[in-house]
Design an enzyme around this catalytic site. Structure first.
Site, PDB file in Angstrom:
ATOM      1  N   ILE A  87       1.093   2.842 -23.227  1.00 49.02           N
ATOM      2  CA  ILE A  87       2.166   3.804 -23.494  1.00 49.02           C
ATOM      3  C   ILE A  87       2.481   4.608 -22.238  1.00 49.02           C
ATOM      4  O   ILE A  87       3.647   4.798 -21.884  1.00 49.02           O
ATOM      5  CB  ILE A  87       1.772   4.720 -24.671  1.00 49.02           C
TER       6      ILE A  87
ATOM      7  N   ASP B 252       3.587  16.807 -30.296  1.00 49.52           N
ATOM      8  CA  ASP B 252       3.756  15.992 -31.506  1.00 49.52           C
ATOM      9  C   ASP B 252       2.443  15.872 -32.269  1.00 49.52           C
ATOM     10  O   ASP B 252       2.435  15.408 -33.398  1.00 49.52           O
ATOM     11  CB  ASP B 252       4.266  14.590 -31.112  1.00 49.52           C
TER      12      ASP B 252
ATOM     13  N   GLU C 272      -4.630  18.447 -38.252  1.00 47.26           N
ATOM     14  CA  GLU C 272      -3.440  17.920 -38.914  1.00 47.26           C
ATOM     15  C   GLU C 272      -3.755  17.615 -40.372  1.00 47.26           C
ATOM     16  O   GLU C 272      -4.866  17.181 -40.689  1.00 47.26           O
ATOM     17  CB  GLU C 272      -2.947  16.649 -38.208  1.00 47.26           C
TER      18      GLU C 272
ATOM     19  N   HIS D  73       3.845  14.756 -35.795  1.00 45.98           N
ATOM     20  CA  HIS D  73       3.243  13.459 -35.476  1.00 45.98           C
ATOM     21  C   HIS D  73       4.238  12.322 -35.723  1.00 45.98           C
ATOM     22  O   HIS D  73       3.989  11.386 -36.492  1.00 45.98           O
ATOM     23  CB  HIS D  73       1.966  13.240 -36.298  1.00 45.98           C
TER      24      HIS D  73
END
Length: 531
Positions: free
Chosen positions: A154, A258, A263, A281
């Site tokens: 990425i 993000d 979470e 996310h």
């Protein structure tokens, strides 16, 4: 009887259809993953479990999964799966490591634009009927320096897109070689240099012990005033409290996140601060990415349940059932040798050379190569597997060579792994004894005979009296129990090594005490997956 698969998260209808077309009995319950009690109640009815991020395949769930053979994660992250518990129960854990790379990279670029031009705040202001044109003065990306922490799959795409935006890109990645960096058009730098030079910093590394809080309060203090930080990788990479303080002081001009340390993130120090862009996310949340990973996981799970073929498995090699009987111990050894080298090597690796001697030279060397490379790469990326490891190595410009030869020594067969960096070559060899247990038999050319344990300690020193005593006394005084102790030396009064198999991980204070004796040139704790 047809295998039965539960889909416990929202997955593309096309994935459901793949299971049906392949003759799999599929049960699509996209909300049951959020109900852990209900999931535990029904999971015993299924051979396969297909999930995304909402379902948590915990030890409790896996204990209740009496028939489960495979867990398929549509996506790359497997933090929501207890892989140790799955491995112990013989359940294969699969992911889809390459299905959402572009989507996640594009989200990072979009977040960088958003924080550079304060787009979310400007949009909210305009929707509220205000016209605050002078309030939202942004900055251009062109000509700015982007610091990329993690230049793998990425991160590499982000580098490419940033260069297209005419940004200067500097990258910090211990596994990025100079030659590969040049091909990517980026400048390879150390972390401190990146922190002091970058106008924007974006993170693209997994969450590990080494990367936790990689952007700590100390790291943030080293950054140039006005820096902007983007995190679309994993929560916990940035000290959120320290970043909030830096945003309030103005040292950091903006942030775009993000992912968060906790979470779902209903509260966070970054929330409601000016010029902080937050998304829930969404890195992989595009229709294309969701479709890709869903289709991939459905195909992979179907292949395994119907034919026994394994691909993209995190806890099982990609070999046939017939090969696994003979190769199983050698595959474990290949991973241990790679893990040893990987944990010992901090600088970028240019080449991996693998020698197969004797009986092992007649086996599936491709699978064994993957085991070695995966072991090496796990230090930097715990989610790497035997399928993705060679691809990642190739993308990072690491050459892999294999040599096989007839039996040349006392062992029926052995494997020797050598890595080459700009600074040195490092090698380790091992074999499998008749009891099926892997052993280390040579390190740096020094002959040894050491059992592989989950927790080990490796030391180097000059061959002088007192080493055994120093190790034993320090370990004993600090409650570290030694299960096995192996010594080796090249020549008398030359370099010597010790490899200790201990019951638990050696605490950092004990490492410091050993280093403080001045008797050792290197003291290195090691960990191996021996499950």
């Amino acid at each position: 009887m047809a295998p039965k698969v539960l889909i416990s998260d929202k997955l593309s209808p096309a994935a459901v259809q793949i299971f049906k077309d392949r003759g799999i009995d599929v049960d699509f319950q996209p909300d049951v993953g959020k109900d852990k009690d209900k999931l535990a109640e029904i999971i015993g009815n299924y051979d396969g479990l297909a999930i995304r991020s909402a379902t948590r395949a915990t030890e409790k769930i896996i204990a209740a999964a009496t028939k489960l053979k495979v867990i398929g994660r549509a996506g790359i992250g497997t933090d929501n799966i207890d892989k140790d518990a799955a491995s112990k129960k013989g359940i294969i854990v699969m992911n889809t490591p390459f299905g959402n790379m572009i989507t996640t990279a594009e989200h990072a670029i979009a977040m960088m634009f958003a924080v550079a031009r304060q787009i979310p705040e400007a949009s909210a202001s305009t929707h509220a009927g205000k016209w605050e044109k002078s309030k939202f003065m942004g900055v251009e990306l062109t000509g700015k320096t982007l610091g990329v922490i993690g230049a793998g799959n990425i991160g590499g795409i982000v580098c490419d897109r940033a260069r297209g935006l005419k940004m200067k890109v500097v990258a910090y990645d211990p596994f990025l070689g100079e030659e590969k960096a040049k091909k990517m058009g980026v400048e390879k730098v150390e972390l401190d240099a990146l922190l002091t030079r970058a106008d924007f910093i974006t993170l693209h590394v997994p969450f590990t012990d080494q990367t936790a809080n990689i952007l700590s309060a100390e790291a943030i203090a080293k950054m140039k005033p006005g820096v902007r930080i983007i995190n679309c990788a994993r929560g916990g990479l940035v000290d959120e409290e320290a970043l909030a303080d830096a945003l309030k002081s103005g040292h950091v001009a903006g942030a775009a996140f993000d992912v968060f340390s906790q979470e779902p993130a209903t509260q966070n120090p970054l929330f409601n601060l000016p010029n902080v862009v937050c998304t829930p996310h969404l890195g992989a949340a595009t229709s294309e990415a969701q479709e890709n990973v869903a289709l991939q996981v459905a195909e992979q799970m179907s292949d395994y349940l119907l034919t026994g073929a394994v691909s993209n498995a995190l806890n099982m090699p990609s070999v046939t059932a017939e090969e696994a009987i003979v190769m199983g111990p050698w595959l474990k050894l290949s991973g241990h040798l790679g893990a040893f080298i990987g944990q010992m090597t901090d600088e970028p690796i240019k080449a991996i050379n693998i020698l197969y001697d004797g009986s092992v030279a007649e086996m599936n060397l491709s699978a064994l190569n993957c085991g070695v490379v995966a072991g090496i790469m796990k230090k930097a990326n715990p989610d790497v597997n035997m399928v993705s490891a060679p691809v990642i190595a190739q993308e990072r410009g690491i050459s892999i060579s294999t040599t096989n030869q007839s039996k040349s020594g006392v062992f029926d067969g052995y494997i020797k792994v050598t890595v080459v960096t700009d600074k040195r070559e490092r090698s380790v060899a091992g074999t499998v004894f008749s009891d099926g247990k892997p052993r280390f038999i040579q390190i740096k050319g020094i002959q040894i005979d050491a059992e592989v344990g989950a927790h080990m300690l490796y030391t180097t020193n000059e061959d002088v009296p007192g080493i055994i005593g120093a190790l034993g006394q320090t370990m004993g005084e600090n409650g570290v129990n030694i299960a096995n102790f192996t010594l080796g030396r090249a020549v008398a009064q030359g370099e010597a090594i010790a490899l200790l198999y201990v019951d638990d991980q050696v605490p950092a204070p004990v490492i410091k005490k050993l280093e403080a004796t001045g008797m050792f040139t290197q003291v290195k704790p090691l960990m191996f997956d021996v499950a």
